[in-house]
Design a protein around this motif. Structure first.
Motif, mmCIF file in Angstrom:
data_model
loop_
_atom_site.group_PDB
_atom_site.id
_atom_site.type_symbol
_atom_site.label_atom_id
_atom_site.label_comp_id
_atom_site.label_asym_id
_atom_site.label_seq_id
_atom_site.Cartn_x
_atom_site.Cartn_y
_atom_site.Cartn_z
ATOM 1 N N VAL A 7 93.614 30.100 15.319
ATOM 2 C CA VAL A 7 93.987 31.062 16.361
ATOM 3 C C VAL A 7 94.237 32.428 15.737
ATOM 4 O O VAL A 7 93.778 33.452 16.260
ATOM 5 C CB VAL A 7 95.221 30.573 17.146
ATOM 6 C CG1 VAL A 7 95.732 31.646 18.094
ATOM 7 C CG2 VAL A 7 94.885 29.298 17.905
ATOM 8 N N SER A 8 94.922 32.462 14.620
ATOM 9 C CA SER A 8 95.186 33.732 13.937
ATOM 10 C C SER A 8 93.898 34.449 13.570
ATOM 11 O O SER A 8 93.764 35.663 13.771
ATOM 12 C CB SER A 8 96.002 33.499 12.660
ATOM 13 O OG SER A 8 97.267 32.990 12.969
ATOM 14 N N VAL A 9 92.930 33.712 13.056
ATOM 15 C CA VAL A 9 91.646 34.304 12.662
ATOM 16 C C VAL A 9 90.919 34.841 13.894
ATOM 17 O O VAL A 9 90.361 35.945 13.868
ATOM 18 C CB VAL A 9 90.777 33.273 11.906
ATOM 19 C CG1 VAL A 9 89.346 33.750 11.765
ATOM 20 C CG2 VAL A 9 91.378 32.973 10.543
ATOM 21 N N GLN A 10 90.922 34.084 14.976
ATOM 22 C CA GLN A 10 90.237 34.522 16.194
ATOM 23 C C GLN A 10 90.888 35.777 16.779
ATOM 24 O O GLN A 10 90.190 36.690 17.230
ATOM 25 C CB GLN A 10 90.214 33.399 17.234
ATOM 26 C CG GLN A 10 89.354 32.225 16.838
ATOM 27 C CD GLN A 10 87.908 32.619 16.588
ATOM 28 O OE1 GLN A 10 87.304 33.345 17.365
ATOM 29 N NE2 GLN A 10 87.359 32.144 15.478
ATOM 30 N N LEU A 66 89.054 39.373 17.249
ATOM 31 C CA LEU A 66 89.049 40.048 18.543
ATOM 32 C C LEU A 66 89.648 41.443 18.424
ATOM 33 O O LEU A 66 89.107 42.405 18.978
ATOM 34 C CB LEU A 66 89.819 39.220 19.576
ATOM 35 C CG LEU A 66 89.867 39.770 20.991
ATOM 36 C CD1 LEU A 66 88.468 39.945 21.564
ATOM 37 C CD2 LEU A 66 90.704 38.846 21.877
ATOM 38 N N THR A 67 90.733 41.562 17.679
ATOM 39 C CA THR A 67 91.361 42.866 17.460
ATOM 40 C C THR A 67 90.398 43.815 16.761
ATOM 41 O O THR A 67 90.288 44.993 17.133
ATOM 42 C CB THR A 67 92.656 42.703 16.643
ATOM 43 O OG1 THR A 67 93.559 41.869 17.383
ATOM 44 C CG2 THR A 67 93.316 44.030 16.356
ATOM 45 N N GLU A 68 89.684 43.320 15.759
ATOM 46 C CA GLU A 68 88.704 44.152 15.054
ATOM 47 C C GLU A 68 87.570 44.581 15.989
ATOM 48 O O GLU A 68 87.116 45.717 15.942
ATOM 49 C CB GLU A 68 88.142 43.401 13.848
ATOM 50 C CG GLU A 68 89.139 43.250 12.722
ATOM 51 C CD GLU A 68 88.680 42.302 11.621
ATOM 52 O OE1 GLU A 68 87.565 41.726 11.735
ATOM 53 O OE2 GLU A 68 89.442 42.117 10.654
ATOM 54 N N THR A 69 87.141 43.672 16.847
ATOM 55 C CA THR A 69 86.064 43.980 17.788
ATOM 56 C C THR A 69 86.499 45.053 18.779
ATOM 57 O O THR A 69 85.746 45.984 19.062
ATOM 58 C CB THR A 69 85.634 42.707 18.550
ATOM 59 O OG1 THR A 69 85.154 41.750 17.609
ATOM 60 C CG2 THR A 69 84.557 43.007 19.569
ATOM 61 N N VAL A 70 87.713 44.931 19.290
ATOM 62 C CA VAL A 70 88.228 45.889 20.262
ATOM 63 C C VAL A 70 88.564 47.217 19.584
ATOM 64 O O VAL A 70 88.417 48.284 20.173
ATOM 65 C CB VAL A 70 89.459 45.300 20.993
ATOM 66 C CG1 VAL A 70 90.149 46.327 21.858
ATOM 67 C CG2 VAL A 70 89.056 44.096 21.822
ATOM 68 N N GLY A 71 89.001 47.155 18.352
ATOM 69 C CA GLY A 71 89.280 48.369 17.592
ATOM 70 C C GLY A 71 90.675 48.930 17.754
ATOM 71 O O GLY A 71 90.943 50.063 17.347
ATOM 72 N N THR A 72 91.563 48.148 18.338
ATOM 73 C CA THR A 72 92.956 48.566 18.486
ATOM 74 C C THR A 72 93.831 47.320 18.551
ATOM 75 O O THR A 72 93.371 46.272 19.019
ATOM 76 C CB THR A 72 93.145 49.444 19.748
ATOM 77 O OG1 THR A 72 94.450 50.002 19.762
ATOM 78 C CG2 THR A 72 92.913 48.678 21.024
ATOM 79 N N PRO A 73 95.063 47.402 18.083
ATOM 80 C CA PRO A 73 95.928 46.217 18.104
ATOM 81 C C PRO A 73 96.129 45.679 19.517
ATOM 82 O O PRO A 73 96.345 46.433 20.466
ATOM 83 C CB PRO A 73 97.247 46.722 17.527
ATOM 84 C CG PRO A 73 96.876 47.912 16.710
ATOM 85 C CD PRO A 73 95.723 48.542 17.428
ATOM 86 N N LEU A 74 96.019 44.371 19.653
ATOM 87 C CA LEU A 74 96.205 43.710 20.941
ATOM 88 C C LEU A 74 97.570 43.042 21.047
ATOM 89 O O LEU A 74 98.053 42.797 22.145
ATOM 90 C CB LEU A 74 95.114 42.659 21.148
ATOM 91 C CG LEU A 74 93.693 43.205 21.151
ATOM 92 C CD1 LEU A 74 92.688 42.067 21.148
ATOM 93 C CD2 LEU A 74 93.487 44.122 22.337
#
Length: 80
Positions: free
Chosen positions: A19-22, A26-34
């Motif tokens: 879950v941490s890796v996913q 996702l955060t890297e894909t979006v480009g901002t902390p989620l």
């Protein structure tokens, strides 16, 4: 909803590191902390809430599309 990766992982029947890796991907894909870490709890950022709302909207639209397509398939089957 679970305030942490461990409980979320348990609900998803996944290991916590998965879950941490996913989430990281996702955060890297979006480009901002989620998510933001507050002590031992994890809370969504404004971007996290925005992504969540967008996903709910997409899932609802996909469900509606599925219903429409099912109806079209049923009509086609009746004509055959």
């Amino acid at each position: 909803r679970h305030s942490g990766y461990t409980r979320a992982a348990a609900e998803l029947h996944l290991a916590q590191p998965t879950v941490s890796v996913q989430i990281k991907k996702l955060t890297e894909t979006v480009g901002t902390p989620l998510l933001e870490l507050t002590g031992r709890q994890v809370r969504p950022t404004a971007a996290g809430y925005a992504l969540h709302e967008a996903c709910l909207d997409l899932f609802a639209r996909l469900s509606t599309l599925e219903d429409v397509l099912d109806g079209l398939r049923a009509e086609k089957d009746l004509r055959q």
